[in-house]
Design a protein around this motif. Structure first.
Motif, PDB file in Angstrom:
ATOM      1  N   THR B  19       0.703  -1.298   0.028  1.00 38.67           N
ATOM      2  CA  THR B  19      -0.019   0.290   0.001  1.00 38.67           C
ATOM      3  C   THR B  19       0.921   1.180  -0.020  1.00 38.67           C
ATOM      4  O   THR B  19       0.644   2.163  -0.651  1.00 38.67           O
ATOM      5  N   VAL B  22       2.214   1.834  -3.462  1.00 41.15           N
ATOM      6  CA  VAL B  22       1.206   2.499  -4.354  1.00 41.15           C
ATOM      7  C   VAL B  22       1.003   3.814  -3.849  1.00 41.15           C
ATOM      8  O   VAL B  22       0.950   4.761  -4.932  1.00 41.15           O
ATOM      9  N   MET B  23       1.066   4.349  -2.728  1.00 43.09           N
ATOM     10  CA  MET B  23       0.539   5.651  -2.541  1.00 43.09           C
ATOM     11  C   MET B  23       1.780   6.738  -3.110  1.00 43.09           C
ATOM     12  O   MET B  23       1.508   7.655  -3.303  1.00 43.09           O
ATOM     13  N   LEU B 116      -8.440   4.553   6.342  1.00 41.03           N
ATOM     14  CA  LEU B 116      -8.104   4.409   5.175  1.00 41.03           C
ATOM     15  C   LEU B 116      -8.697   2.982   4.604  1.00 41.03           C
ATOM     16  O   LEU B 116      -8.745   1.989   5.564  1.00 41.03           O
ATOM     17  N   GLY B 117      -9.522   2.816   3.330  1.00 38.27           N
ATOM     18  CA  GLY B 117     -10.194   1.554   3.028  1.00 38.27           C
ATOM     19  C   GLY B 117     -11.674   2.025   3.299  1.00 38.27           C
ATOM     20  O   GLY B 117     -12.224   0.897   2.871  1.00 38.27           O
ATOM     21  N   TYR B 118     -11.953   2.628   4.283  1.00 39.60           N
ATOM     22  CA  TYR B 118     -13.599   2.671   4.732  1.00 39.60           C
ATOM     23  C   TYR B 118     -14.331   3.650   4.111  1.00 39.60           C
ATOM     24  O   TYR B 118     -15.602   3.659   4.372  1.00 39.60           O
ATOM     25  N   MET B 265      -8.489   3.954  -5.737  1.00 39.48           N
ATOM     26  CA  MET B 265      -9.061   2.669  -5.535  1.00 39.48           C
ATOM     27  C   MET B 265     -10.364   2.499  -4.411  1.00 39.48           C
ATOM     28  O   MET B 265     -11.105   1.699  -4.627  1.00 39.48           O
ATOM     29  N   VAL B 266     -10.011   3.026  -3.321  1.00 41.28           N
ATOM     30  CA  VAL B 266     -10.983   2.877  -2.047  1.00 41.28           C
ATOM     31  C   VAL B 266     -12.575   3.346  -2.784  1.00 41.28           C
ATOM     32  O   VAL B 266     -13.319   2.539  -2.087  1.00 41.28           O
ATOM     33  N   THR B 267     -12.655   4.201  -3.501  1.00 40.05           N
ATOM     34  CA  THR B 267     -13.970   4.755  -3.773  1.00 40.05           C
ATOM     35  C   THR B 267     -14.428   4.549  -5.272  1.00 40.05           C
ATOM     36  O   THR B 267     -15.454   5.045  -5.234  1.00 40.05           O
ATOM     37  N   SER B 268     -13.488   3.409  -5.706  1.00 41.77           N
ATOM     38  CA  SER B 268     -14.249   2.933  -7.002  1.00 41.77           C
ATOM     39  C   SER B 268     -14.351   1.553  -7.146  1.00 41.77           C
ATOM     40  O   SER B 268     -13.858   1.090  -6.237  1.00 41.77           O
ATOM     41  N   PRO B 269     -15.172   1.146  -8.214  1.00 37.75           N
ATOM     42  CA  PRO B 269     -15.542  -0.252  -8.048  1.00 37.75           C
ATOM     43  C   PRO B 269     -14.220  -1.071  -8.414  1.00 37.75           C
ATOM     44  O   PRO B 269     -13.292  -0.678  -8.837  1.00 37.75           O
ATOM     45  N   VAL B 270     -14.472  -2.394  -8.019  1.00 38.20           N
ATOM     46  CA  VAL B 270     -13.051  -3.424  -7.801  1.00 38.20           C
ATOM     47  C   VAL B 270     -13.079  -4.173  -9.333  1.00 38.20           C
ATOM     48  O   VAL B 270     -12.082  -4.777  -9.720  1.00 38.20           O
TER      49      VAL B 270
END
Lengths: 440, 330, 283
Positions: B19, B22-23, B116-118, B265-270
Motif C-alpha cells: 500500500t 502504491v501511495m 483508510l479503506g473504509y 481505489m478505495v472509492t471506485s469499483p473493483v
C-alpha cells in the motif's frame, strides 16, 4: 504467432526456475534412516503390517490400504524395521510411520511381476496401480486407481497430462520430461488403455521449450497433442488446465469427470509405467531442492521416507540460517517445522528461504484496489469474502462462492495490504463445511 | 532451530507491491503537476501544497491519537490526500481555507468512517466540495497565471469554463474567440485550480501510473470518452451554444479528475466492468452539470456521486464465478 | 401555502390509514406468554440453549409441555420466572463460569515457530497445530474474545485470554470457539483451579512452560479428594472443591490458583506476578 492457450485471471510471479532447470537429476543416496509415513495420500491412512525387528525388502508392503480410497505404502529400500511410531509429518503433526534402518543391500522384493500392459485387462492394471501405491504426484496425492474409476454415468472422453509445473522454483516435472520422456509416453499409453480414450493432451508451459520439443519428438506420429501453454500461474491447476486445453469448464462444485476429463500429472504417468510394466511400487520420486537457503540447488531422485535434512545435505547443506522451510512450491506448499520430516510421494520440492528473505509486515486495511479480483482464476471477490469471514458471516461467504476457491494463492500474493486472503478463505471454507455437516 | 522458523499458510511469496508503495507512486506521479502549479501560480501555490500536505498528515496523526488507532501516516495516504486537495484549490485561496480543507478531508472525509479503506467518498473531493459550498467567494476567485519571474501580478479573471458559462447564460451563445487558447490550455497557461490546468503535466504523471500498473485503463478511458462523445453530440447539435469536445477535455478538472481522482481505489469499483460503468457515469454527470447545471464545472460532483454509486455498481458487476452460468441479476 | 399544508396533511392521513389497516390486517398472533418470556430473557441471542436466539427459546418453552433446555446466561432467576409464567416446575440450574485453563502467556510459554498470518486461533491452529510448543495452551489470538456475546473476555498484553467472573454468564460460546479446548465450564462457587491444559509429560512441560502442570502428584497427595491426576494433568474434582485451596501453596509450578479473594479481572490478571523458584529455563 498464434496466442498460446490459457485461462482468465492469474498472475506472473517470478519463477526462479533457472536455479535448477538445467541441472540433471541426481540420485539421492540412502539416508541412515527412512521414515515411511502411513499417511501419504488423500483418504484413509494405511495400516502397518510389519513389526519392529522385521527384515523388509525394497518394495515390500509395510502398510496395507484400508478401504477403496487408500493405497498401501512400501519399504523404499531393504533393511530392518526399527520402530513403528509417530514421527514428524508434513502436516506439522507427529503421525504414525514405519521407520527402517537400511542394510545397504537395496535388495528388491522377490515377487516383482513384470508384465506387458497390452496383455493385462483394465481391471488388472488398476489393481496393479493400487498395489503399487500410485497417487497423484502433482501434490494432491489422490489415489490414481480411484481417479481412473469414474462412475458409469460420467463417460470420459479426454485425458490430460499435466506437465505445466506452474509453481515457481520447481523443476522436477521439467527434468522428468527431459530425461525420461519414454516413461511418460509409456504411462500415457497405459492410461489411454484404462480410460479407453483417444483425445489426449499433454500441456506444458511455454517456459520449458526443451521439454516441449522432447515430448513432441517422443509423441511424434501419435495422436497425443503436446500443447505449449501461456506462462501464467496457476496454469497447472486442474480446472484451469482443462479450460485452456479443451475449452470445457468444470461446473462449480464439480470434478473434471463432470466434463469427461481425467487429469494426471506427468510424474504420475511415469510412475504408472514402472508399476504396470515392471511391477515396481511408487517408492521414489523427483524432488527439486532449492531456495536461497540451500547452498547448491538440485533436482534429486528421492526415496520415499528420506528425511528432508538428508536432501539438504546432498545439496551442499544450508546456506545461512533458514527462516522458512516449505514442502512443495512457494504458492501452495506447506511450511514445515523441522527438517526431520520425511519426503513422501507428494513431495515435488523442498524450498528453503534464508533469514532475511521473509519480511514480517503487519497486514493493513483493504484499499479495494481490486488486484485480488483481477488475479482470481476462479472469478471470486476474495476481499469481499474475507471481509465477511472476519465478521463470521459465513452464509454470505457461501453466497459469494467461497467454496469455489482453489487456494492458488494469487490473491494473497498480489494484495498490497498483505491481507492473508487465502488463509481467510480457507477458514471460511472450513466454517461452511462445518455448518453443512451440522445441518445434516 | 524450529522456534526461529516462520510458519504460515500458503502462499509463501508476495509480489512486493504494498500500500505505501502504491501511495508513494501516486504522489510521484503528481509531482509534474505540482511543479507546473508552482511555475504558473508562484508562491501561493507552494503555500497551498505545503499547508494541505502538512495539515493532512497532522490531522491524520491527531485522529490516530484521539481514536487510539495505529499511526498510519507512513502509508502516505494522508499526504496524498493533502496534495490532491491542494491541486483542487484556486491559487488565491487563503491558507486557513487550505488548512480547513485538510481537516475536512481527513476527519470528515476519511477518519469518521474508520480510516483508510473504509471511506465511501474521495476525501480530497469531499473537502473541495464542502469548501466550494461554504466559501463560494474564496473558492471561485480565479487569477490568471503569473509565471515565476515574469514579474506580472496575478490578475483576477475567470476560468475558461466559467467564462463560457457566463456568456451562455447572458447571451445564449459561446463567447468570442473561445477556440484560440488550446495551446495554452494544454500547457496549463489558464485560470483554474492550481493542479488542474496543465494537461501535459497530468498526462505525464498518468503515464507513470500506467507504467507502474497502479491504475488501469477502464476508468480514465470511459470517463473521458463519455465526456468527449456526449459533449461532442451536444456540440454537433448546436455549435453556437455548446463548446466543442476538445474544450471539454482541456479545460476544468477533467484530466486531473479522470486519472487521479476517479481512479482512487478505495472509492471506485473493483471489477473492470464496474470501472467502465463508473467511468461512464462520471462522464455523463460531468457533461450534464457543465452544460445544464448551476456550476460551470462538474467533475468533483460527478465523481462524488459515482462514489456513492460504487457499492451498487460492485453489486451488479460481480465477475462470473468459474464453472457457473452467468449470474442472473439479483 | 394553504395548498401545501392541505396536500401534505392529506398524504400523511392517507399513509397513517394505510399503515393502521396493514397492522390490523397482517397482525401475527403471538402467545402473550412468549412475549413475556422474551422480555425476561437476557436477549444476547447467544444460542447457549441450543435454539436459534432468545425468541426461538421462548417459542420452544411456550409450545412444549416442560422446559426442555435451560438458559445458562439467565441463571436461576430467569428460569424461576419462566417456570412461574408457564406454571411448570422450576428447572434447577447450576451457575457456571468459563475459565481459561492456562497461564502460559507469551512470556511464560515458548513458541515452536513464529506464526505469520490471520490473527485468529482457529486459523493458526491449522498451521502445524498452532505456534505454541504446548499442545493445549492458549494461543492468545482472541477468537474467544470476539465470540463472547457478553464482552466478558479480554486478551492480556502478553497474549492470554482472561474471562471476567462477573461478566461471564456461562453460555459456553467460547468453549465451542476455542480450537485447543483451553476454556472449561466450572461451577461458579469453585474458585480453585489447575490452570493448565497440557497433557504432555512433566519433563516436556518443564521445557516449554514456566507455569504448567508437571503432574508431580503433590496436590493429590495433599488433598486426595479434591484433585485427580490423569493423563499427566492435575484437575480439581469440582464436587470437592471446598478442600482444593489447601494444595495451592504446595504446587511447585504455581499452576494451581485460588481466587477465593476474588477473581482477577481483565488484563490485570497478568499483573499478578508468580515467582518462579526454579532457576532454569531450557535452552
Amino acid at each position: 504467432m498464434a496466442r498460446l492457450k490459457t485461462f482468465p485471471g492469474g498472475l506472473h510471479p517470478p519463477d526462479n526456475k533457472a536455479w535448477t532447470a538445467a541441472k540433471a537429476i541426481e540420485i539421492c543416496p540412502l539416508p541412515e534412516e527412512l521414515i515411511i509415513p502411513l499417511s501419504q495420500h488423500i483418504g484413509a491412512p494405511a495400516e502397518a503390517c510389519v513389526a519392529v525387528g522385521d527384515k523388509v525388502k525394497k518394495g515390500q508392503v509395510v502398510g496395507r490400504a484400508k478401504g477403496f480410497v487408500s493405497v498401501p505404502v512400501h519399504a523404499s529400500t531393504s533393511g530392518e524395521v526399527t520402530a513403528i511410531e509417530p514421527r514428524p509429518h508434513a502436516s506439522g503433526r507427529n503421525l504414525p510411520a514405519v521407520v527402517i534402518a537400511p542394510d545397504g543391500e537395496d535388495e528388491w522384493v522377490d515377487d516383482l511381476a513384470a508384465a506387458d500392459p497390452e496383455a493385462l485387462s483394465v481391471e488388472e492394471i488398476k489393481d496393479r496401480l493400487r498395489d503399487a501405491g500410485i497417487v497423484g504426484m502433482g501434490g494432491a496425492t489422490f489415489p490414481a486407481h480411484v481417479k481412473l474409476s469414474p462412475p458409469g454415468e460420467k463417460p470420459i472422453d479426454t485425458l490430460i497430462l499435466n506437465g505445466v509445473e506452474c509453481e515457481p522454483y520447481l523443476t522436477a516435472d521439467h527434468r522428468l520430461m527431459l530425461e525420461t520422456p519414454g516413461k511418460v509416453r509409456q504411462g500415457i499409453e497405459i492410461l489411454r488403455k484404462v480410460l479407453a480414450v483417444d483425445n489426449i493432451y499433454l500441456g506444458i508451459e511455454a517456459n520449458k521449450p526443451d521439454a516441449i520439443a522432447q515430448m513432441r519428438e517422443e509423441c511424434a506420429g501419435s495422436d497425443i497433442k503436446v500443447e505449449a501453454l501461456e506462462v501464467k500461474y496457476p496454469q497447472g491447476a486442474e480446472k484451469q488446465l482443462i479450460l485452456a486445453l479443451t475449452g470445457r469448464e468444470v461446473p462449480s462444485g464439480g470434478l473434471p469427470m463432470d466434463v469427461g476429463v481425467v487429469v494426471q500429472n506427468v510424474g504420475t504417468a511415469a510412475a504408472i509405467a514402472d508399476a504396470v510394466t515392471l511391477g515396481q511400487p511408487l517408492i521414489e520420486r523427483i524432488c527439486t531442492v532449492t531456495g536461497s537457503g540451500v547452498n547448491e540447488p538440485k533436482n534429486l531422485r528421492v526415496r520415499v521416507g528420506t528425511p528432508l535434512a538428508h536432501l539438504v545435505e546432498q545439496c551442499g547443506g544450508l546456506d545461512g540460517e533458514p527462516s522458512k522451510l516449505i514442502m512443495g512450491g512457494p504458492m501452495m506448499g506447506m511450511a514445515q517445522l523441522t527438517l526431520d520430516v520425511p519426503a513422501t510421494r507428494g513431495t515435488s520440492g523442498l524450498l528453503i528461504f534464508r533469514r532475511g528473505d521473509i519480511k514480517v509486515r503487519e497486514p493493513g486495511p483493504c484499499i479495494r484496489c481490486g488486484r485480488c479480483v483481477s488475479a482470481c482464476p476462479a472469478g471470486l471477490l476474495p476481499t469481499t469474502i474475507a471481509a465477511y469471514a472476519r465478521l463470521s458471516m459465513f452464509d454470505e461467504t457461501e453466497e459469494f462462492k467461497a467454496m469455489d476457491c482453489i487456494e492458488c494463492g494469487c490473491c494473497s500474493f498480489s494484495c498490497p495490504s498483505l491481507i492473508p486472503l487465502v488463509q481467510t478463505l480457507r477458514y471460511a471454507k472450513g466454517a461452511i463445511l462445518e455448518k453443512r455437516r451440522k445441518m445434516q | 532451530m524450529s522456534d526461529q522458523l516462520y510458519l504460515s499458510s500458503s502462499p509463501h511469496i508476495h509480489s512486493g507491491e504494498t500500500t505505501d508503495k502504491v501511495m508513494r507512486a501516486v504522489i510521484y506521479s503528481l509531482l509534474p503537476a505540482c511543479g507546473v502549479a508552482i511555475y504558473f501560480f508562484g508562491l501561493p501555490a507552494l503555500m497551498l501544497l505545503l499547508v494541505c500536505t502538512v495539515g493532512a498528515v497532522a490531522f491524520e496523526a491527531l485522529c490516530a491519537k484521539l481514536f487510539h488507532s495505529k499511526l498510519a501516516i507512513a502509508d502516505g495516504s494522508a499526504a496524498l490526500t493533502g496534495i490532491l486537495l491542494a491541486l483542487n484549490l484556486p491559487p488565491s485561496a487563503p491558507w486557513w481555507l487550505a488548512l480547513l480543507g485538510a481537516a475536512i478531508a481527513i476527519i470528515v472525509g476519511k477518519q469518521v468512517y474508520g480510516g483508510l479503506g473504509y471511506n465511501p467518498f474521495n476525501p480530497a473531493l469531499v473537502a473541495r466540495v464542502v469548501l466550494l459550498i461554504s466559501f463560494p467567494v474564496q473558492m471561485t476567485s480565479w487569477s490568471a497565471p503569473a509565471p515565476l519571474g515574469s514579474g506580472v501580478d496575478a490578475l483576477t479573471t475567470a476560468t475558461p469554463l466559467g467564462e463560457w458559462k457566463t456568456a451562455v447564460m447572458l447571451t445564449g451563445k459561446l463567447p468570442e474567440g473561445m477556440a484560440s487558447g488550446f495551446g495554452s490550455y494544454f500547457v496549463g497557461n489558464m485560470a483554474g485550480c492550481i493542479g488542474e490546468v496543465s494537461a501535459i503535466a497530468l498526462l505525464l504523471g498518468a503515464l507513470y501510473l500506467f507504467w507502474k500498473r497502479i491504475i488501469t485503463w477502464q476508468i480514465p478511458v470511459s470517463f473521458i470518452g463519455t465526456v468527449v462523445v456526449v459533449g461532442g453530440l451536444f456540440w454537433l447539435s448546436d455549435a453556437t451554444r455548446y463548446p466543442d469536445p476538445l474544450f471539454h477535455l482541456l479545460t476544468g478538472g477533467l484530466i486531473l479528475g479522470a486519472f487521479f481522482m476517479a481512479t482512487d481505489m478505495v472509492t471506485s469499483p473493483v471489477t473492470g466492468r464496474g470501472m467502465l460503468v463508473y467511468g461512464f457515469g462520471c462522464g455523463l454527470v460531468t457533461v450534464l452539470i457543465r452544460l445544464f447545471g448551476g456550476y460551470p464545472e462538474g467533475v468533483s460532483f460527478a465523481i462524488l456521486l459515482m462514489n456513492a454509486a460504487t457499492p451498487l455498481i460492485d453489486r451488479y458487476t460481480r465477475p462470473r464465478v468459474f464453472g457457473t452460468v452467468a449470474e442472473v441479476e439479483r | 401555502m394553504f395548498a401545501a399544508i392541505a396536500s401534505l396533511g392529506a398524504i400523511g392521513l392517507l399513509a397513517a390509514l394505510a399503515l393502521g389497516f396493514a397492522a390490523k390486517k397482517f397482525a401475527v398472533e403471538v402467545d402473550p406468554r412468549e412475549l413475556a418470556i422474551l422480555e425476561i430473557l437476557p436477549g444476547a441471542n447467544c444460542g447457549a440453549c441450543g435454539y436459534p436466539g432468545c425468541s426461538g427459546y421462548a417459542k420452544m418453552v411456550v409450545n412444549g409441555d416442560k422446559i426442555a433446555a435451560t438458559c445458562p446466561p439467565g441463571g436461576a432467576m430467569v428460569m424461576g420466572k419462566i417456570a412461574n409464567i408457564m406454571g411448570f416446575a422450576p428447572v434447577e440450574i447450576d451457575p457456571q463460569v468459563a475459565v481459561v485453563m492456562c497461564q502460559g502467556d507469551n512470556q511464560k510459554s515458548k513458541e515452536k515457530y513464529h506464526y505469520l498470518g490471520l490473527a485468529d486461533c482457529q486459523a493458526a491452529q491449522k498451521v502445524a497445530d498452532g505456534p505454541k510448543q504446548c499442545p493445549g495452551g492458549c494461543l492468545g489470538l482472541g477468537t474467544c474474545e470476539r465470540t463472547c456475546p457478553f464482552g466478558a473476555i479480554e486478551m492480556t498484553e502478553e497474549g492470554l485470554a482472561v474471562i471476567s467472573r462477573k461478566k461471564c454468564t456461562g453460555c459456553g460460546k467460547c468453549v465451542e470457539a476455542c480450537p485447543r479446548d483451553v476454556i472449561h465450564m466450572t461451577p461458579l462457587d469453585a474458585t480453585t483451579h489447575v490452570l493448565c491444559n497440557s497433557h504432555d509429560r512433566g519433563v516436556l512441560v518443564r521445557k516449554y512452560c514456566d507455569i504448567g502442570c508437571i503432574a508431580c502428584q503433590i496436590c493429590t497427595k495433599q488433598v486426595p479428594d479434591a484433585y485427580r491426576v490423569e493423563d499427566s494433568l492435575a484437575t480439581v474434582v469440582y464436587e470437592y472443591y471446598d478442600e482444593a485451596p489447601e494444595a495451592v501453596d504446595k504446587c511447585p509450578t504455581k499452576c494451581i490458583r485460588d481466587f477465593t479473594e476474588g477473581y482477577p479481572e481483565g488484563s490485570s490478571f497478568a499483573d499478578i506476578s508468580v515467582p518462579v523458584k526454579r532457576g532454569r529455563r531450557a535452552a
